[in-house]
Motif scaffolding. Structure first.
Motif, mmCIF file in Angstrom:
data_model
loop_
_atom_site.group_PDB
_atom_site.id
_atom_site.type_symbol
_atom_site.label_atom_id
_atom_site.label_comp_id
_atom_site.label_asym_id
_atom_site.label_seq_id
_atom_site.Cartn_x
_atom_site.Cartn_y
_atom_site.Cartn_z
ATOM 1 N N SER A 18 11.479 -3.412 -10.253
ATOM 2 C CA SER A 18 10.340 -3.201 -9.345
ATOM 3 C C SER A 18 9.015 -3.142 -10.112
ATOM 4 O O SER A 18 8.005 -3.671 -9.654
ATOM 5 C CB SER A 18 10.521 -1.903 -8.554
ATOM 6 O OG SER A 18 11.671 -1.987 -7.735
ATOM 7 N N CYS A 19 9.036 -2.504 -11.296
ATOM 8 C CA CYS A 19 7.818 -2.443 -12.135
ATOM 9 C C CYS A 19 7.406 -3.855 -12.562
ATOM 10 O O CYS A 19 6.227 -4.222 -12.483
ATOM 11 C CB CYS A 19 8.058 -1.589 -13.381
ATOM 12 S SG CYS A 19 8.322 0.161 -13.045
ATOM 13 N N LEU A 22 5.820 -5.793 -9.780
ATOM 14 C CA LEU A 22 4.433 -5.407 -9.489
ATOM 15 C C LEU A 22 3.469 -6.155 -10.413
ATOM 16 O O LEU A 22 2.348 -6.466 -10.037
ATOM 17 C CB LEU A 22 4.237 -3.897 -9.685
ATOM 18 C CG LEU A 22 4.638 -2.997 -8.517
ATOM 19 C CD1 LEU A 22 4.378 -1.544 -8.879
ATOM 20 C CD2 LEU A 22 3.878 -3.346 -7.245
ATOM 21 N N SER A 25 4.368 -11.164 -9.290
ATOM 22 C CA SER A 25 4.967 -11.331 -7.961
ATOM 23 C C SER A 25 5.892 -12.550 -7.891
ATOM 24 O O SER A 25 6.685 -12.684 -6.960
ATOM 25 C CB SER A 25 3.873 -11.449 -6.895
ATOM 26 O OG SER A 25 3.060 -12.586 -7.173
ATOM 27 N N ASN A 28 9.557 -11.809 -7.305
ATOM 28 C CA ASN A 28 10.060 -11.317 -6.014
ATOM 29 C C ASN A 28 11.168 -12.224 -5.476
ATOM 30 O O ASN A 28 11.083 -13.453 -5.567
ATOM 31 C CB ASN A 28 8.925 -11.256 -4.982
ATOM 32 C CG ASN A 28 7.926 -10.161 -5.324
ATOM 33 O OD1 ASN A 28 8.190 -9.313 -6.180
ATOM 34 N ND2 ASN A 28 6.773 -10.173 -4.669
ATOM 35 N N ILE A 132 5.021 4.832 -1.982
ATOM 36 C CA ILE A 132 5.048 3.368 -1.819
ATOM 37 C C ILE A 132 3.611 2.823 -1.788
ATOM 38 O O ILE A 132 3.294 1.841 -2.460
ATOM 39 C CB ILE A 132 5.820 2.973 -0.531
ATOM 40 C CG1 ILE A 132 7.309 3.325 -0.681
ATOM 41 C CG2 ILE A 132 5.647 1.494 -0.206
ATOM 42 C CD1 ILE A 132 8.117 3.280 0.608
ATOM 43 N N LYS A 133 2.745 3.526 -1.041
ATOM 44 C CA LYS A 133 1.357 3.061 -0.864
ATOM 45 C C LYS A 133 0.554 3.178 -2.169
ATOM 46 O O LYS A 133 -0.183 2.266 -2.540
ATOM 47 C CB LYS A 133 0.706 3.895 0.244
ATOM 48 C CG LYS A 133 -0.667 3.416 0.656
ATOM 49 C CD LYS A 133 -1.101 4.081 1.962
ATOM 50 C CE LYS A 133 -2.565 3.817 2.242
ATOM 51 N NZ LYS A 133 -3.411 4.994 2.160
ATOM 52 N N GLU A 134 0.713 4.302 -2.868
ATOM 53 C CA GLU A 134 -0.126 4.553 -4.045
ATOM 54 C C GLU A 134 0.390 3.916 -5.328
ATOM 55 O O GLU A 134 -0.385 3.671 -6.247
ATOM 56 C CB GLU A 134 -0.319 6.063 -4.246
ATOM 57 C CG GLU A 134 -1.146 6.685 -3.126
ATOM 58 C CD GLU A 134 -1.517 8.132 -3.390
ATOM 59 O OE1 GLU A 134 -1.537 8.552 -4.566
ATOM 60 O OE2 GLU A 134 -1.795 8.843 -2.408
ATOM 61 N N THR A 135 1.706 3.674 -5.412
ATOM 62 C CA THR A 135 2.233 3.094 -6.654
ATOM 63 C C THR A 135 2.755 1.679 -6.456
ATOM 64 O O THR A 135 2.944 0.947 -7.424
ATOM 65 C CB THR A 135 3.389 3.951 -7.229
ATOM 66 O OG1 THR A 135 4.534 3.841 -6.359
ATOM 67 C CG2 THR A 135 2.995 5.414 -7.362
ATOM 68 N N GLY A 136 3.026 1.297 -5.191
ATOM 69 C CA GLY A 136 3.565 -0.039 -4.915
ATOM 70 C C GLY A 136 5.051 -0.165 -5.169
ATOM 71 O O GLY A 136 5.620 -1.246 -5.064
ATOM 72 N N LEU A 137 5.706 0.960 -5.510
ATOM 73 C CA LEU A 137 7.130 0.915 -5.861
ATOM 74 C C LEU A 137 8.015 1.302 -4.681
ATOM 75 O O LEU A 137 7.723 2.267 -3.985
ATOM 76 C CB LEU A 137 7.409 1.875 -7.017
ATOM 77 C CG LEU A 137 6.767 1.517 -8.358
ATOM 78 C CD1 LEU A 137 6.800 2.712 -9.287
ATOM 79 C CD2 LEU A 137 7.478 0.323 -8.991
ATOM 80 N N ASN A 160 15.333 0.885 -0.432
ATOM 81 C CA ASN A 160 14.056 1.243 0.190
ATOM 82 C C ASN A 160 14.198 1.822 1.594
ATOM 83 O O ASN A 160 13.629 1.323 2.556
ATOM 84 C CB ASN A 160 13.139 0.001 0.228
ATOM 85 C CG ASN A 160 11.672 0.405 0.279
ATOM 86 O OD1 ASN A 160 11.317 1.553 -0.010
ATOM 87 N ND2 ASN A 160 10.813 -0.514 0.651
#
Length: 405
Positions: A18-19, A22, A25, A28, A132-137, A160
Protein backbone atom coordinates in the motif's frame (compact mmCIF):
# COMPACT_ATOMS: atom_id res chain seq x y z
CA UNK A 1 -18.74 0.98 38.01
CA UNK A 2 -17.13 -1.52 35.62
CA UNK A 3 -17.70 -1.18 31.91
CA UNK A 4 -17.88 -4.01 29.43
CA UNK A 5 -14.62 -3.87 27.50
CA UNK A 6 -14.49 -2.49 23.96
CA UNK A 7 -11.24 -3.41 22.23
CA UNK A 8 -10.40 -2.49 18.64
CA UNK A 9 -7.68 -4.19 16.62
CA UNK A 10 -6.55 -2.16 13.58
CA UNK A 11 -4.30 -3.53 10.86
CA UNK A 12 -3.05 -1.75 7.74
CA UNK A 13 -3.84 -3.89 4.67
CA UNK A 14 -0.80 -5.28 2.77
CA UNK A 15 1.02 -2.36 4.37
CA UNK A 16 4.31 -2.39 2.41
CA UNK A 17 2.48 -2.78 -0.91
CA UNK A 18 0.00 0.00 0.00
CA UNK A 19 2.90 2.39 0.77
CA UNK A 20 4.53 1.64 -2.60
CA UNK A 21 1.20 2.18 -4.38
CA UNK A 22 0.83 5.60 -2.77
CA UNK A 23 4.20 6.53 -4.28
CA UNK A 24 3.45 4.97 -7.69
CA UNK A 25 -0.19 4.53 -8.74
CA UNK A 26 0.90 2.36 -11.70
CA UNK A 27 1.22 -0.48 -9.16
CA UNK A 28 -2.53 -0.38 -8.40
CA UNK A 29 -4.41 -3.62 -9.18
CA UNK A 30 -1.15 -5.34 -10.25
CA UNK A 31 0.53 -8.36 -8.60
CA UNK A 32 3.31 -6.81 -6.47
CA UNK A 33 6.02 -8.64 -4.51
CA UNK A 34 8.24 -6.96 -1.93
CA UNK A 35 11.41 -8.42 -0.47
CA UNK A 36 14.95 -9.32 -1.51
CA UNK A 37 14.98 -8.79 -5.29
CA UNK A 38 17.67 -11.30 -6.24
CA UNK A 39 16.89 -14.94 -7.05
CA UNK A 40 18.12 -15.83 -3.56
CA UNK A 41 15.73 -13.27 -2.03
CA UNK A 42 12.61 -13.97 0.01
CA UNK A 43 9.07 -12.51 -0.28
CA UNK A 44 8.39 -10.20 2.69
CA UNK A 45 4.97 -9.01 1.51
CA UNK A 46 2.70 -9.45 -1.51
CA UNK A 47 -0.46 -7.86 -2.88
CA UNK A 48 -3.84 -9.62 -2.92
CA UNK A 49 -3.47 -9.93 -6.71
CA UNK A 50 -0.23 -11.91 -6.18
CA UNK A 51 -1.79 -14.11 -3.47
CA UNK A 52 -4.25 -15.47 -6.03
CA UNK A 53 -1.26 -17.25 -7.63
CA UNK A 54 -0.50 -19.03 -4.35
CA UNK A 55 2.28 -16.64 -3.33
CA UNK A 56 2.77 -15.94 0.39
CA UNK A 57 5.20 -14.24 2.76
CA UNK A 58 8.57 -15.99 3.39
CA UNK A 59 8.37 -17.84 0.05
CA UNK A 60 11.64 -17.84 -1.97
CA UNK A 61 11.44 -15.03 -4.56
CA UNK A 62 12.56 -17.50 -7.25
CA UNK A 63 9.47 -19.68 -6.69
CA UNK A 64 7.17 -16.63 -6.52
CA UNK A 65 8.45 -15.48 -9.94
CA UNK A 66 7.67 -18.93 -11.39
CA UNK A 67 4.12 -18.82 -9.99
CA UNK A 68 3.51 -15.31 -11.32
CA UNK A 69 6.01 -14.26 -14.02
CA UNK A 70 4.24 -10.91 -14.57
CA UNK A 71 4.60 -9.86 -10.90
CA UNK A 72 6.32 -6.52 -10.22
CA UNK A 73 9.17 -7.09 -7.76
CA UNK A 74 10.34 -4.31 -5.45
CA UNK A 75 13.12 -4.18 -2.89
CA UNK A 76 11.65 -3.35 0.54
CA UNK A 77 12.35 0.18 1.78
CA UNK A 78 11.97 0.30 5.55
CA UNK A 79 12.64 4.07 5.60
CA UNK A 80 9.46 4.75 3.61
CA UNK A 81 7.37 2.28 5.65
CA UNK A 82 8.66 3.69 8.95
CA UNK A 83 7.51 7.18 7.89
CA UNK A 84 4.02 6.00 6.87
CA UNK A 85 3.73 3.97 10.08
CA UNK A 86 4.56 7.10 12.12
CA UNK A 87 1.90 9.07 10.20
CA UNK A 88 -0.77 6.50 11.14
CA UNK A 89 0.45 6.44 14.76
CA UNK A 90 0.11 10.24 14.96
CA UNK A 91 -3.55 10.10 13.81
CA UNK A 92 -4.37 7.38 16.40
CA UNK A 93 -2.47 9.18 19.17
CA UNK A 94 -4.38 12.36 18.36
CA UNK A 95 -7.78 10.62 18.54
CA UNK A 96 -7.81 8.03 21.34
CA UNK A 97 -6.52 8.03 24.92
CA UNK A 98 -5.23 4.43 25.12
CA UNK A 99 -3.56 2.54 22.27
CA UNK A 100 -0.87 -0.11 21.89
CA UNK A 101 1.31 -0.25 18.80
CA UNK A 102 2.31 -3.88 18.47
CA UNK A 103 4.04 -3.76 15.10
CA UNK A 104 4.84 -1.38 12.25
CA UNK A 105 1.29 -1.83 10.86
CA UNK A 106 -0.84 -3.07 13.79
CA UNK A 107 -2.57 -1.40 16.75
CA UNK A 108 -4.89 -2.24 19.66
CA UNK A 109 -7.17 0.51 20.95
CA UNK A 110 -9.11 0.41 24.22
CA UNK A 111 -12.41 2.29 23.92
CA UNK A 112 -13.89 0.89 27.15
CA UNK A 113 -16.30 3.36 28.71
CA UNK A 114 -16.31 5.64 25.67
CA UNK A 115 -19.83 4.47 24.75
CA UNK A 116 -21.01 6.64 27.64
CA UNK A 117 -20.29 9.58 25.35
CA UNK A 118 -20.58 8.10 21.84
CA UNK A 119 -20.85 4.63 20.31
CA UNK A 120 -17.54 2.73 20.28
CA UNK A 121 -18.25 1.33 16.83
CA UNK A 122 -19.00 4.81 15.49
CA UNK A 123 -15.79 6.15 17.04
CA UNK A 124 -13.70 3.30 15.58
CA UNK A 125 -15.31 3.77 12.13
CA UNK A 126 -14.62 7.51 12.19
CA UNK A 127 -10.99 6.88 13.21
CA UNK A 128 -10.58 4.38 10.37
CA UNK A 129 -11.99 6.87 7.86
CA UNK A 130 -9.70 9.58 9.21
CA UNK A 131 -6.63 7.33 8.80
CA UNK A 132 -7.65 6.50 5.20
CA UNK A 133 -8.27 10.19 4.42
CA UNK A 134 -5.13 11.60 6.07
CA UNK A 135 -2.60 8.92 5.13
CA UNK A 136 -4.14 7.38 1.99
CA UNK A 137 -3.58 3.88 3.39
CA UNK A 138 -6.27 1.16 3.49
CA UNK A 139 -6.91 -0.18 7.02
CA UNK A 140 -9.24 -2.78 8.55
CA UNK A 141 -10.47 -3.29 12.10
CA UNK A 142 -12.25 -5.74 14.35
CA UNK A 143 -14.16 -4.59 17.46
CA UNK A 144 -15.08 -6.93 20.32
CA UNK A 145 -14.73 -7.41 24.08
CA UNK A 146 -11.08 -8.55 23.90
CA UNK A 147 -7.83 -8.54 21.92
CA UNK A 148 -8.00 -12.11 20.56
CA UNK A 149 -11.51 -11.89 19.09
CA UNK A 150 -10.81 -8.41 17.68
CA UNK A 151 -7.59 -9.56 15.98
CA UNK A 152 -9.34 -12.57 14.40
CA UNK A 153 -12.24 -10.31 13.35
CA UNK A 154 -9.80 -7.95 11.59
CA UNK A 155 -8.52 -10.90 9.57
CA UNK A 156 -12.09 -11.67 8.51
CA UNK A 157 -12.82 -7.99 7.71
CA UNK A 158 -9.90 -7.59 5.29
CA UNK A 159 -9.38 -6.11 2.79
CA UNK A 160 -10.18 -2.52 3.82
CA UNK A 161 -13.26 -3.19 5.92
CA UNK A 162 -14.53 -3.47 9.50
CA UNK A 163 -16.33 -6.06 11.65
CA UNK A 164 -17.98 -5.72 15.04
CA UNK A 165 -18.55 -8.83 17.16
CA UNK A 166 -21.38 -8.14 19.59
CA UNK A 167 -20.80 -9.25 23.19
CA UNK A 168 -22.03 -12.80 23.73
CA UNK A 169 -21.56 -13.86 20.09
CA UNK A 170 -17.79 -14.51 20.30
CA UNK A 171 -18.04 -18.33 20.33
CA UNK A 172 -20.41 -18.69 17.34
CA UNK A 173 -18.28 -16.16 15.38
CA UNK A 174 -15.10 -18.16 16.04
CA UNK A 175 -16.59 -21.68 15.70
CA UNK A 176 -16.46 -22.20 11.88
CA UNK A 177 -12.99 -20.66 11.45
CA UNK A 178 -9.73 -22.61 11.02
CA UNK A 179 -7.68 -23.11 14.21
CA UNK A 180 -4.85 -21.43 12.25
CA UNK A 181 -6.71 -18.14 12.78
CA UNK A 182 -6.01 -18.27 16.53
CA UNK A 183 -3.06 -15.95 17.30
CA UNK A 184 -0.07 -18.05 18.49
CA UNK A 185 -1.07 -21.12 16.43
CA UNK A 186 1.91 -21.41 14.09
CA UNK A 187 2.72 -24.17 11.61
CA UNK A 188 4.06 -26.60 14.23
CA UNK A 189 1.04 -26.24 16.56
CA UNK A 190 -1.33 -26.36 13.58
CA UNK A 191 0.21 -29.67 12.47
CA UNK A 192 -0.09 -31.08 16.01
CA UNK A 193 -3.78 -30.05 16.12
CA UNK A 194 -4.43 -31.52 12.64
CA UNK A 195 -2.86 -34.80 13.80
CA UNK A 196 -5.52 -34.81 16.53
CA UNK A 197 -8.19 -34.22 13.90
CA UNK A 198 -8.66 -30.60 15.03
CA UNK A 199 -9.05 -28.20 12.11
CA UNK A 200 -11.90 -25.87 13.11
CA UNK A 201 -12.12 -23.73 16.23
CA UNK A 202 -15.47 -25.36 17.11
CA UNK A 203 -13.68 -28.68 17.72
CA UNK A 204 -11.44 -26.98 20.31
CA UNK A 205 -14.50 -25.31 21.90
CA UNK A 206 -16.11 -28.75 22.29
CA UNK A 207 -12.99 -30.35 23.81
CA UNK A 208 -12.49 -30.47 27.59
CA UNK A 209 -9.88 -27.94 28.71
CA UNK A 210 -7.93 -30.74 30.48
CA UNK A 211 -7.48 -32.64 27.21
CA UNK A 212 -5.93 -29.60 25.48
CA UNK A 213 -3.69 -29.15 28.52
CA UNK A 214 -2.62 -32.80 28.44
CA UNK A 215 -1.81 -32.75 24.71
CA UNK A 216 -0.20 -29.31 24.29
CA UNK A 217 0.74 -28.35 27.86
CA UNK A 218 0.45 -24.70 28.95
CA UNK A 219 0.01 -23.62 25.31
CA UNK A 220 -3.01 -25.92 25.04
CA UNK A 221 -4.74 -24.03 27.86
CA UNK A 222 -4.09 -20.66 26.22
CA UNK A 223 -5.35 -21.94 22.84
CA UNK A 224 -8.49 -23.40 24.48
CA UNK A 225 -9.26 -20.04 26.14
CA UNK A 226 -8.69 -18.08 22.94
CA UNK A 227 -10.88 -20.56 20.98
CA UNK A 228 -13.64 -19.89 23.52
CA UNK A 229 -13.26 -16.13 23.14
CA UNK A 230 -11.64 -15.69 26.57
CA UNK A 231 -8.78 -13.17 26.79
CA UNK A 232 -8.30 -10.72 29.66
CA UNK A 233 -4.97 -9.28 28.49
CA UNK A 234 -4.95 -5.48 28.73
CA UNK A 235 -4.14 -2.90 26.06
CA UNK A 236 -0.75 -1.59 27.22
CA UNK A 237 -0.20 2.11 26.57
CA UNK A 238 2.37 2.53 23.80
CA UNK A 239 5.38 4.68 24.64
CA UNK A 240 7.94 5.74 22.06
CA UNK A 241 10.50 5.31 24.87
CA UNK A 242 10.08 1.52 25.16
CA UNK A 243 13.71 0.43 24.97
CA UNK A 244 16.54 -1.98 25.69
CA UNK A 245 20.01 -0.84 26.66
CA UNK A 246 23.36 -1.87 28.08
CA UNK A 247 26.21 0.09 29.70
CA UNK A 248 29.81 -0.59 30.67
CA UNK A 249 31.68 1.23 33.46
CA UNK A 250 35.43 0.67 33.33
CA UNK A 251 37.53 -0.31 36.33
CA UNK A 252 40.17 2.03 35.03
CA UNK A 253 39.33 5.02 32.82
CA UNK A 254 40.66 4.50 29.31
CA UNK A 255 41.66 6.16 26.04
CA UNK A 256 42.29 2.84 24.26
CA UNK A 257 40.27 3.40 21.07
CA UNK A 258 40.66 -0.19 19.85
CA UNK A 259 39.27 -1.50 23.13
CA UNK A 260 36.44 1.06 23.11
CA UNK A 261 35.43 0.24 19.55
CA UNK A 262 35.50 -3.50 20.31
CA UNK A 263 33.21 -3.15 23.32
CA UNK A 264 30.82 -0.84 21.42
CA UNK A 265 30.54 -3.36 18.54
CA UNK A 266 29.95 -6.20 21.04
CA UNK A 267 27.22 -4.19 22.83
CA UNK A 268 25.43 -3.23 19.60
CA UNK A 269 25.70 -6.78 18.24
CA UNK A 270 24.30 -8.29 21.43
CA UNK A 271 21.37 -5.84 21.61
CA UNK A 272 20.54 -6.45 17.92
CA UNK A 273 20.51 -10.19 18.67
CA UNK A 274 18.15 -9.59 21.61
CA UNK A 275 15.86 -7.64 19.26
CA UNK A 276 15.74 -10.54 16.80
CA UNK A 277 15.09 -13.03 19.59
CA UNK A 278 12.08 -10.98 20.67
CA UNK A 279 10.96 -10.40 17.03
CA UNK A 280 11.42 -6.67 17.69
CA UNK A 281 12.66 -3.74 15.62
CA UNK A 282 14.18 -0.45 16.73
CA UNK A 283 13.68 2.97 15.13
CA UNK A 284 15.98 5.00 17.40
CA UNK A 285 19.58 4.44 18.53
CA UNK A 286 21.23 6.33 21.41
CA UNK A 287 24.91 6.33 22.34
CA UNK A 288 26.15 7.55 25.72
CA UNK A 289 29.67 8.38 26.87
CA UNK A 290 30.90 9.53 30.30
CA UNK A 291 34.39 10.93 30.85
CA UNK A 292 36.63 10.75 33.93
CA UNK A 293 35.40 14.21 35.03
CA UNK A 294 31.85 12.71 35.09
CA UNK A 295 30.69 14.87 32.19
CA UNK A 296 28.14 12.74 30.31
CA UNK A 297 27.08 13.16 26.67
CA UNK A 298 24.41 11.36 24.68
CA UNK A 299 23.40 11.51 21.05
CA UNK A 300 20.59 9.70 19.27
CA UNK A 301 19.62 9.00 15.70
CA UNK A 302 16.33 7.88 14.18
CA UNK A 303 16.68 5.00 11.72
CA UNK A 304 14.26 3.02 9.56
CA UNK A 305 12.94 0.06 11.60
CA UNK A 306 15.66 -2.59 11.76
CA UNK A 307 17.12 -5.47 13.79
CA UNK A 308 20.09 -6.29 11.56
CA UNK A 309 23.73 -5.95 12.64
CA UNK A 310 24.99 -4.44 9.40
CA UNK A 311 22.38 -1.65 9.58
CA UNK A 312 22.68 -0.93 13.30
CA UNK A 313 26.42 -1.28 14.12
CA UNK A 314 27.60 1.46 11.67
CA UNK A 315 25.06 3.90 13.19
CA UNK A 316 26.29 3.16 16.74
CA UNK A 317 29.92 3.61 15.66
CA UNK A 318 29.06 6.85 13.87
CA UNK A 319 27.41 8.26 17.03
CA UNK A 320 30.50 7.23 19.03
CA UNK A 321 32.81 9.04 16.57
CA UNK A 322 30.68 12.21 16.85
CA UNK A 323 30.81 12.21 20.66
CA UNK A 324 34.33 10.95 21.33
CA UNK A 325 36.88 13.49 22.54
CA UNK A 326 40.37 12.01 22.21
CA UNK A 327 41.88 14.19 24.93
CA UNK A 328 39.75 12.76 27.75
CA UNK A 329 39.73 9.46 29.62
CA UNK A 330 36.51 7.47 29.17
CA UNK A 331 34.74 6.14 32.27
CA UNK A 332 31.50 4.69 30.81
CA UNK A 333 29.89 3.87 27.48
CA UNK A 334 26.30 2.82 26.77
CA UNK A 335 24.07 1.86 23.86
CA UNK A 336 20.27 2.04 23.82
CA UNK A 337 17.69 1.00 21.22
CA UNK A 338 14.25 2.59 21.60
CA UNK A 339 10.90 3.06 19.77
CA UNK A 340 10.57 -0.74 19.68
CA UNK A 341 7.80 -2.57 17.83
CA UNK A 342 7.11 -6.19 16.81
CA UNK A 343 7.64 -7.45 13.29
CA UNK A 344 11.35 -8.11 13.02
CA UNK A 345 11.03 -11.20 10.89
CA UNK A 346 9.07 -9.50 8.11
CA UNK A 347 11.38 -6.48 7.80
CA UNK A 348 14.46 -8.72 7.89
CA UNK A 349 13.13 -10.43 4.75
CA UNK A 350 14.04 -7.28 2.78
CA UNK A 351 17.63 -8.52 2.91
CA UNK A 352 18.81 -8.78 -0.64
CA UNK A 353 20.02 -12.30 -0.43
CA UNK A 354 18.86 -15.39 1.32
CA UNK A 355 22.51 -16.18 2.13
CA UNK A 356 22.89 -13.23 4.50
CA UNK A 357 19.53 -13.93 6.11
CA UNK A 358 20.30 -17.64 6.53
CA UNK A 359 23.73 -16.79 7.95
CA UNK A 360 22.34 -14.53 10.65
CA UNK A 361 19.60 -17.08 11.44
CA UNK A 362 22.25 -19.82 11.78
CA UNK A 363 24.41 -17.62 14.03
CA UNK A 364 21.40 -16.75 16.21
CA UNK A 365 20.54 -20.47 16.55
CA UNK A 366 24.08 -21.15 17.77
CA UNK A 367 23.76 -18.32 20.26
CA UNK A 368 20.48 -19.72 21.60
CA UNK A 369 22.15 -23.09 22.04
CA UNK A 370 25.62 -22.13 23.27
CA UNK A 371 25.20 -18.62 24.70
CA UNK A 372 25.02 -15.01 23.47
CA UNK A 373 28.76 -14.77 22.83
CA UNK A 374 29.22 -18.14 21.09
CA UNK A 375 29.56 -16.37 17.72
CA UNK A 376 30.66 -12.75 17.70
CA UNK A 377 31.95 -10.04 15.39
CA UNK A 378 35.78 -10.12 15.27
CA UNK A 379 35.89 -6.45 16.34
CA UNK A 380 34.06 -7.31 19.57
CA UNK A 381 36.23 -10.26 20.60
CA UNK A 382 38.18 -8.41 23.28
CA UNK A 383 35.02 -7.36 25.11
CA UNK A 384 34.37 -9.55 28.12
CA UNK A 385 30.82 -10.76 28.80
CA UNK A 386 28.07 -8.48 27.55
CA UNK A 387 24.63 -8.60 29.17
CA UNK A 388 22.83 -11.90 28.72
CA UNK A 389 19.55 -10.31 29.74
CA UNK A 390 16.69 -11.10 27.38
CA UNK A 391 14.41 -8.04 27.73
CA UNK A 392 11.46 -9.89 26.18
CA UNK A 393 11.13 -12.79 28.61
CA UNK A 394 9.48 -10.76 31.37
CA UNK A 395 12.42 -11.01 33.79
CA UNK A 396 13.92 -7.87 35.31
CA UNK A 397 17.35 -6.84 33.96
CA UNK A 398 20.52 -7.18 36.01
CA UNK A 399 22.20 -3.97 37.16
CA UNK A 400 24.19 -3.39 34.00
CA UNK A 401 25.36 0.13 34.75
CA UNK A 402 27.86 -1.04 37.34
CA UNK A 403 29.05 -4.10 35.43
CA UNK A 404 32.87 -3.94 35.59
CA UNK A 405 35.22 -4.97 32.86
Amino acid sequence: MSFQRSIVHMDLDTFFVSCERLLDSRLNNKPVLIGGTSNRGVVASCSYEARRFGIHSAMPMRLAKQLCPEAIILRGNSGIYTKFSQNVTEVIKDTVPLYEKTSIDEFYIDLTGMDKFFGCHKLASELRQRIIKETGLPISFGLSVNKTVSKIATGEAKPNNEIRIISGSEKPFLAPLSVKKIPMVGNVTYKALCDLGVKRIKTVQDMPMELMHRVLGKNGLVIWKKANGIDNSPVVQYHERKSISTERTFNKDTTDVTKLKGIIVAMAENLAYQLRRGNKLTACITFKIRYSDFQTYTQQQRIPYSAMDHTIIPVVLDLYQKLYNRRLLVRLIGVKFSHLVEGGHQINLFEDNEKQLRLIEAIDKMRVRYGDRAVINAAGMDAKSISRWNPFNGEPPPLLANRRQ
